[in-house]
Design a protein around this motif. Structure first.
Motif, PDB file in Angstrom:
ATOM      1  N   LEU A 116       0.596  -1.269   0.254  1.00 14.07           N
ATOM      2  CA  LEU A 116      -0.062   0.096  -0.230  1.00 14.07           C
ATOM      3  C   LEU A 116       0.740   1.181  -0.436  1.00 14.07           C
ATOM      4  N   LYS A 117       0.004   2.329  -0.430  1.00 15.30           N
ATOM      5  CA  LYS A 117       0.799   3.650  -0.581  1.00 15.30           C
ATOM      6  C   LYS A 117       0.190   4.335  -0.093  1.00 15.30           C
ATOM      7  N   ALA A 118       0.710   5.924   0.406  1.00 10.35           N
ATOM      8  CA  ALA A 118      -0.171   6.332   1.755  1.00 10.35           C
ATOM      9  C   ALA A 118      -0.811   7.415   0.561  1.00 10.35           C
ATOM     10  N   THR A 119      -1.957   7.491   0.931  1.00  3.74           N
ATOM     11  CA  THR A 119      -3.204   8.112   0.217  1.00  3.74           C
ATOM     12  C   THR A 119      -2.536   9.615   0.258  1.00  3.74           C
ATOM     13  N   SER A 120      -1.839  10.362   0.853  1.00  2.00           N
ATOM     14  CA  SER A 120      -1.418  11.936   0.763  1.00  2.00           C
ATOM     15  C   SER A 120      -0.165  12.105  -0.409  1.00  2.00           C
ATOM     16  N   SER A 121       0.581  10.740  -0.660  1.00  2.00           N
ATOM     17  CA  SER A 121       1.493  11.214  -1.707  1.00  2.00           C
ATOM     18  C   SER A 121       0.359  10.986  -2.929  1.00  2.00           C
ATOM     19  N   LEU A 122      -0.644  11.340  -2.931  1.00  2.00           N
ATOM     20  CA  LEU A 122      -1.162  11.545  -4.558  1.00  2.00           C
ATOM     21  C   LEU A 122      -1.192  12.633  -4.965  1.00  2.00           C
ATOM     22  N   VAL A 123      -0.995  12.723  -6.047  1.00  2.00           N
ATOM     23  CA  VAL A 123      -0.958  14.491  -6.843  1.00  2.00           C
ATOM     24  C   VAL A 123      -1.768  13.520  -8.377  1.00  2.00           C
ATOM     25  N   GLY A 124      -1.831  14.726  -9.100  1.00  2.00           N
ATOM     26  CA  GLY A 124      -2.280  15.140 -10.213  1.00  2.00           C
ATOM     27  C   GLY A 124      -1.261  15.481 -11.550  1.00  2.00           C
ATOM     28  N   ALA A 125      -1.766  15.094 -12.560  1.00  3.46           N
ATOM     29  CA  ALA A 125      -0.177  15.790 -13.201  1.00  3.46           C
ATOM     30  C   ALA A 125      -0.022  17.246 -13.231  1.00  3.46           C
ATOM     31  N   GLY A 126      -0.612  18.048 -13.369  1.00  3.25           N
ATOM     32  CA  GLY A 126      -1.078  18.849 -13.039  1.00  3.25           C
ATOM     33  C   GLY A 126       0.039  19.663 -11.791  1.00  3.25           C
ATOM     34  N   THR A 191       3.083   8.871  -5.840  1.00  3.06           N
ATOM     35  CA  THR A 191       1.940   9.001  -6.887  1.00  3.06           C
ATOM     36  C   THR A 191       1.185   9.929  -7.345  1.00  3.06           C
ATOM     37  N   VAL A 192       1.209  10.017  -8.685  1.00  2.00           N
ATOM     38  CA  VAL A 192       0.730  10.856  -9.910  1.00  2.00           C
ATOM     39  C   VAL A 192      -0.535   9.803 -10.716  1.00  2.00           C
ATOM     40  N   LEU A 193      -1.679  10.476 -11.054  1.00  3.61           N
ATOM     41  CA  LEU A 193      -2.540   9.607 -11.530  1.00  3.61           C
ATOM     42  C   LEU A 193      -2.729  11.053 -12.443  1.00  3.61           C
ATOM     43  N   GLY A 194      -3.803  10.201 -13.308  1.00  5.36           N
ATOM     44  CA  GLY A 194      -3.438  10.679 -14.782  1.00  5.36           C
ATOM     45  C   GLY A 194      -4.331  10.574 -15.793  1.00  5.36           C
ATOM     46  N   PRO A 195      -4.058  11.276 -16.983  1.00 11.38           N
ATOM     47  CA  PRO A 195      -4.698  12.712 -17.063  1.00 11.38           C
ATOM     48  C   PRO A 195      -5.641  12.826 -16.895  1.00 11.38           C
ATOM     49  N   TYR A 196      -5.995  11.596 -16.806  1.00 15.60           N
ATOM     50  CA  TYR A 196      -8.169  11.219 -16.619  1.00 15.60           C
ATOM     51  C   TYR A 196      -8.108  10.227 -16.471  1.00 15.60           C
ATOM     52  N   LEU A 197      -9.630  10.413 -15.245  1.00 15.15           N
ATOM     53  CA  LEU A 197     -10.212   8.742 -15.556  1.00 15.15           C
ATOM     54  C   LEU A 197     -10.888   8.295 -16.644  1.00 15.15           C
ATOM     55  N   VAL A 198     -10.572   7.143 -17.130  1.00 15.02           N
ATOM     56  CA  VAL A 198     -11.310   6.596 -18.371  1.00 15.02           C
ATOM     57  C   VAL A 198     -11.804   5.215 -18.153  1.00 15.02           C
ATOM     58  N   THR A 199     -12.993   5.507 -19.075  1.00 11.69           N
ATOM     59  CA  THR A 199     -14.134   4.739 -18.206  1.00 11.69           C
ATOM     60  C   THR A 199     -13.540   3.600 -18.944  1.00 11.69           C
ATOM     61  N   ALA A 200     -13.842   2.408 -18.255  1.00  8.41           N
ATOM     62  CA  ALA A 200     -13.170   1.360 -19.030  1.00  8.41           C
ATOM     63  C   ALA A 200     -14.245   0.658 -20.239  1.00  8.41           C
ATOM     64  N   ASP A 201     -14.364   0.876 -20.320  1.00  4.10           N
ATOM     65  CA  ASP A 201     -16.106   0.555 -21.815  1.00  4.10           C
ATOM     66  C   ASP A 201     -14.938   1.374 -23.013  1.00  4.10           C
ATOM     67  N   GLU A 202     -14.242   2.650 -22.069  1.00  7.88           N
ATOM     68  CA  GLU A 202     -13.362   2.840 -23.758  1.00  7.88           C
ATOM     69  C   GLU A 202     -11.991   2.767 -23.881  1.00  7.88           C
ATOM     70  N   VAL A 203     -11.570   1.798 -23.278  1.00  6.65           N
ATOM     71  CA  VAL A 203      -9.874   0.790 -23.008  1.00  6.65           C
ATOM     72  C   VAL A 203     -10.684  -0.811 -23.631  1.00  6.65           C
ATOM     73  N   GLY A 204     -11.419  -0.964 -22.583  1.00  8.82           N
ATOM     74  CA  GLY A 204     -11.215  -2.978 -23.846  1.00  8.82           C
ATOM     75  C   GLY A 204     -10.751  -3.267 -23.179  1.00  8.82           C
ATOM     76  N   SER A 205      -9.688  -4.193 -23.462  1.00  9.22           N
ATOM     77  CA  SER A 205      -9.026  -4.825 -22.973  1.00  9.22           C
ATOM     78  C   SER A 205      -7.623  -3.868 -22.482  1.00  9.22           C
ATOM     79  N   PRO A 206      -7.332  -4.461 -21.214  1.00  4.86           N
ATOM     80  CA  PRO A 206      -6.325  -3.677 -20.486  1.00  4.86           C
ATOM     81  C   PRO A 206      -4.967  -4.432 -20.882  1.00  4.86           C
TER      82      PRO A 206
END
Ligand code: MN
Length: 285
Positions: A116-126, A191-206
């Motif tokens: 597990l990583k601490a949730t306080s480490s989370l930021v966005g790309a910008g 922990t950087v997450l981005g640029p967006y949350l892309v819904t699973a239907d748009e990604v298809g098979s991961p």
């Protein structure tokens, strides 16, 4: 669909290179009182918000994505789960290099489990990465990030993708050294997450997504999620065999070979096919 969070708590829908402000779709959320429910309420109510956001977007004026400051697509994830050494060639490079393994026990993921990583480490790309402990080696790690959509415990490999809401590009920024992973990888902004949350239907098979990372334009990491030792369904099943998964929980799936140090002033560009590209500045804390 692509949900962005930007500026000061704005919610956006992204199409091509344009973002439309759909913040008022959040008005469909129930009003909560303490104690708050576990999980991220945007993801927990994604179906409702999605419908409302689509309706609002029809009337909203588009702005260039480049004109907004991208935040983490998730504001309140309950846990950031991460997979250690989940690409064979990365496992090989860590075993071969004391600067990477620091004489820590190097076991395969089936023996190590997840961390597990601490949730306080989370930021966005910008927001960028604020490097701390500049005397220590700190590396980039590009990872496909899986966002859980529904509460799940002991989900089977076969059912695993049904509990996935979507995907992000993830960076698991890592201080190298002898300490526990959860300590070394949980510094603020690591922990950087981005640029967006892309819904699973748009990604298809991961299971067949190209991913690559450059630093200052130089290619450092390139692989495909087909090379994951434990793929997305296996990771969801594995994680949920120990933890109850909640909406908004994130599973960082592990990084391929090519990890390397970053320094203040660097610019990281991280791309995963069908998920997106994020540009992240590195500075001193
Ligand atoms: Mn990692």
């Amino acid at each position: 669909m692509r949900f962005a969070r930007f500026g000061t708590d704005r919610l956006g829908l992204v199409e091509a290179d344009a973002v439309r402000d759909v913040t008022s779709a959040l008005d469909t959320l129930p009003s909560y009182r303490y104690p708050l429910p576990t999980g991220d309420m945007l993801v927990a109510n994604l179906a409702t918000i999605r419908d409302r956001a689509c309706a609002i977007a029809r009337e909203a004026r588009p702005s260039p994505v480049s004109s907004v400051q991208l935040r983490s697509p998730l504001a309140n994830p309950g846990k950031l789960i991460a997979a250690p050494l989940n690409y064979q060639k990365h496992l090989d490079e860590v075993r071969a290099n004391a600067d990477l393994h620091h004489h820590n026990a190097i076991n395969t993921i089936d023996r190590t489990g997840l961390f597990l990583k601490a949730t306080s480490s989370l930021v966005g790309a910008g927001d960028g990465i604020a490097l701390d402990h500049l005397e220590r080696r700190t590396d980039h790690e590009i990872e496909l990030a899986v966002v859980i959509g529904t509460r799940a415990k002991r989900v089977s490999r076969e059912q695993a993708l049904t509990v996935v809401a979507g995907y992000c590009v993830g960076l698991d920024i890592s201080v190298r050294g002898p300490e526990e992973r959860s300590f070394r990888k949980s510094i603020d902004s690591y922990t950087v997450l981005g640029p967006y949350l892309v819904t699973a239907d748009e990604v298809g098979s991961p299971g067949d997504l190209d991913l690559y990372l450059t630093v200052n334009g130089e290619l450092r990491q390139r692989s495909n999620t087909g090379d994951l030792i434990l793929g997305v369904p296996e990771l969801v099943a594995y994680a949920s065999s120990f933890y109850t998964l909640h909406p908004g929980d994130v599973i960082l799936t592990g990084t391929p070979e090519g990890v390397g140090p970053i320094h203040p002033g660097d610019v990281i560009e991280a791309t995963i096919a069908r998920v997106g590209t994020m540009v992240v500045d590195v500075r001193a804390a």
